[in-house]
Design a protein around this motif. Structure first.
Motif, PDB file in Angstrom:
ATOM      1  N   LEU A  15      31.075  32.901  24.922  1.00 21.30           N
ATOM      2  CA  LEU A  15      30.374  33.811  24.018  1.00 21.30           C
ATOM      3  C   LEU A  15      30.957  35.219  24.140  1.00 21.30           C
ATOM      4  CD1 LEU A  15      26.682  32.656  24.661  1.00 21.30           C
ATOM      5  CD2 LEU A  15      28.090  32.157  22.645  1.00 21.30           C
ATOM      6  N   PHE A  16      31.612  35.521  25.278  1.00 21.01           N
ATOM      7  CA  PHE A  16      32.115  36.870  25.544  1.00 21.01           C
ATOM      8  C   PHE A  16      33.579  36.944  25.959  1.00 21.01           C
ATOM      9  CE2 PHE A  16      27.580  36.825  26.480  1.00 21.01           C
ATOM     10  CZ  PHE A  16      27.138  37.870  25.688  1.00 21.01           C
ATOM     11  N   HIS A  17      34.141  35.854  26.481  1.00 23.44           N
ATOM     12  CA  HIS A  17      35.477  35.908  27.079  1.00 23.44           C
ATOM     13  C   HIS A  17      36.319  34.712  26.682  1.00 23.44           C
ATOM     14  CE1 HIS A  17      34.284  39.164  29.732  1.00 23.44           C
ATOM     15  NE2 HIS A  17      33.205  38.480  30.045  1.00 23.44           N
ATOM     16  N   GLU A  18      37.630  34.897  26.801  1.00 30.78           N
ATOM     17  CA  GLU A  18      38.543  33.766  26.717  1.00 30.78           C
ATOM     18  C   GLU A  18      38.543  33.116  28.093  1.00 30.78           C
ATOM     19  OE1 GLU A  18      43.283  32.913  26.225  1.00 30.78           O
ATOM     20  OE2 GLU A  18      42.431  34.660  25.190  1.00 30.78           O
ATOM     21  N   VAL A  19      38.281  31.827  28.144  1.00 26.77           N
ATOM     22  CA  VAL A  19      38.135  31.111  29.410  1.00 26.77           C
ATOM     23  C   VAL A  19      39.273  30.110  29.557  1.00 26.77           C
ATOM     24  CG1 VAL A  19      36.629  29.589  30.747  1.00 26.77           C
ATOM     25  CG2 VAL A  19      35.622  31.350  29.287  1.00 26.77           C
ATOM     26  N   HIS A  20      39.833  30.065  30.754  1.00 21.67           N
ATOM     27  CA  HIS A  20      40.882  29.096  31.079  1.00 21.67           C
ATOM     28  C   HIS A  20      40.293  28.073  32.041  1.00 21.67           C
ATOM     29  CE1 HIS A  20      43.806  31.763  29.253  1.00 21.67           C
ATOM     30  NE2 HIS A  20      43.219  32.746  29.906  1.00 21.67           N
ATOM     31  N   VAL A  21      40.643  26.812  31.833  1.00 21.89           N
ATOM     32  CA  VAL A  21      40.223  25.757  32.748  1.00 21.89           C
ATOM     33  C   VAL A  21      41.405  25.473  33.667  1.00 21.89           C
ATOM     34  CG1 VAL A  21      39.377  23.395  32.977  1.00 21.89           C
ATOM     35  CG2 VAL A  21      38.673  24.784  31.019  1.00 21.89           C
ATOM     36  N   ASP A  22      41.213  25.685  34.959  1.00 24.49           N
ATOM     37  CA  ASP A  22      42.271  25.464  35.933  1.00 24.49           C
ATOM     38  C   ASP A  22      42.437  23.976  36.206  1.00 24.49           C
ATOM     39  OD1 ASP A  22      42.453  28.235  36.033  1.00 24.49           O
ATOM     40  OD2 ASP A  22      41.171  28.388  37.808  1.00 24.49           O
ATOM     41  N   ASP A  23      43.526  23.616  36.868  1.00 19.27           N
ATOM     42  CA  ASP A  23      43.819  22.204  37.157  1.00 19.27           C
ATOM     43  C   ASP A  23      42.700  21.514  37.933  1.00 19.27           C
ATOM     44  OD1 ASP A  23      46.247  22.444  35.860  1.00 19.27           O
ATOM     45  OD2 ASP A  23      47.402  22.735  37.707  1.00 19.27           O
ATOM     46  N   ASP A  24      42.018  22.263  38.797  1.00 22.25           N
ATOM     47  CA  ASP A  24      40.948  21.662  39.593  1.00 22.25           C
ATOM     48  C   ASP A  24      39.595  21.678  38.878  1.00 22.25           C
ATOM     49  OD1 ASP A  24      40.319  24.347  39.694  1.00 22.25           O
ATOM     50  OD2 ASP A  24      40.252  24.467  41.884  1.00 22.25           O
ATOM     51  N   GLY A  25      39.582  22.117  37.616  1.00 25.33           N
ATOM     52  CA  GLY A  25      38.349  22.142  36.836  1.00 25.33           C
ATOM     53  C   GLY A  25      37.621  23.466  36.880  1.00 25.33           C
ATOM     54  N   ALA A  26      38.008  24.347  37.801  1.00 20.78           N
ATOM     55  CA  ALA A  26      37.375  25.668  37.882  1.00 20.78           C
ATOM     56  C   ALA A  26      37.701  26.459  36.624  1.00 20.78           C
ATOM     57  CB  ALA A  26      37.869  26.412  39.118  1.00 20.78           C
ATOM     58  N   LEU A  27      36.841  27.406  36.325  1.00 19.93           N
ATOM     59  CA  LEU A  27      37.030  28.267  35.165  1.00 19.93           C
ATOM     60  C   LEU A  27      37.527  29.622  35.640  1.00 19.93           C
ATOM     61  CD1 LEU A  27      33.586  27.544  33.451  1.00 19.93           C
ATOM     62  CD2 LEU A  27      35.747  26.313  33.115  1.00 19.93           C
ATOM     63  N   SER A  28      38.422  30.219  34.869  1.00 16.44           N
ATOM     64  CA  SER A  28      38.851  31.576  35.194  1.00 16.44           C
ATOM     65  C   SER A  28      38.856  32.402  33.920  1.00 16.44           C
ATOM     66  CB  SER A  28      40.223  31.588  35.874  1.00 16.44           C
ATOM     67  OG  SER A  28      41.199  30.996  35.053  1.00 16.44           O
ATOM     68  N   PHE A  29      38.566  33.691  34.083  1.00 17.07           N
ATOM     69  CA  PHE A  29      38.532  34.617  32.957  1.00 17.07           C
ATOM     70  C   PHE A  29      38.651  36.030  33.500  1.00 17.07           C
ATOM     71  CE2 PHE A  29      34.248  34.203  34.462  1.00 17.07           C
ATOM     72  CZ  PHE A  29      33.657  35.442  34.303  1.00 17.07           C
TER      73      PHE A  29
END
Length: 133
Positions: A15-29
């Motif tokens: 809703l606020f950020h571009e989110v990346h899904v890392d190889d281990d499933g974690a989210l980063s932004f």
């Protein structure tokens, strides 16, 4: 359950950020200049939590006063625990917040996450301005 919780967190964050899904499933932004990561962990049956970590500042010059100020600030915070790590290049400051998030809809979840990352951004501004004094 952790995958479902990360999907909910991703929906809330997008809703606020571009989110990346890392190889281990974690989210980063990134929230402004603050990189953040979200992980989900099942601590016990019926207790799955989201863990949000924000890197507030890094490679700050070693400054006892700044470290004490960060520790005092941590004691006042409602959303997160501050950490100061001393490295070969100086001090790194992180803000971590873990909370049970099962059943939260995207809007309230995004509000909670934004409270934490907004605190991290505000703290970054304060720390960097103190470092310039």
């Amino acid at each position: 359950m952790t995958a479902e919780l990360l999907t909910s967190a991703r929906t809330a964050l997008e809703l606020f950020h571009e989110v990346h899904v890392d190889d281990d499933g974690a989210l980063s932004f990134r929230h402004g200049d603050v990189p953040c990561a979200v992980q989900a962990m099942r601590l016990a049956e019926g207790l799955t939590v989201l863990s949000l970590t924000c890197v507030v500042a890094w490679d700050l010059p070693e400054d006892r006063e700044l470290a004490v100020s960060a520790a005092e600030r941590a004691g006042r915070g409602l959303f997160g625990t501050l950490g100061v790590v001393h490295t070969d290049r100086g001090m790194d400051v992180t803000l971590r917040y873990a909370f049970p998030a099962e059943g939260l809809k995207p809007e309230p979840l995004s509000t909670l996450l934004m409270l934490v990352v907004s605190t991290a951004s505000q703290l970054r501004g304060e720390l960097l301005s103190k470092g310039e004094e």
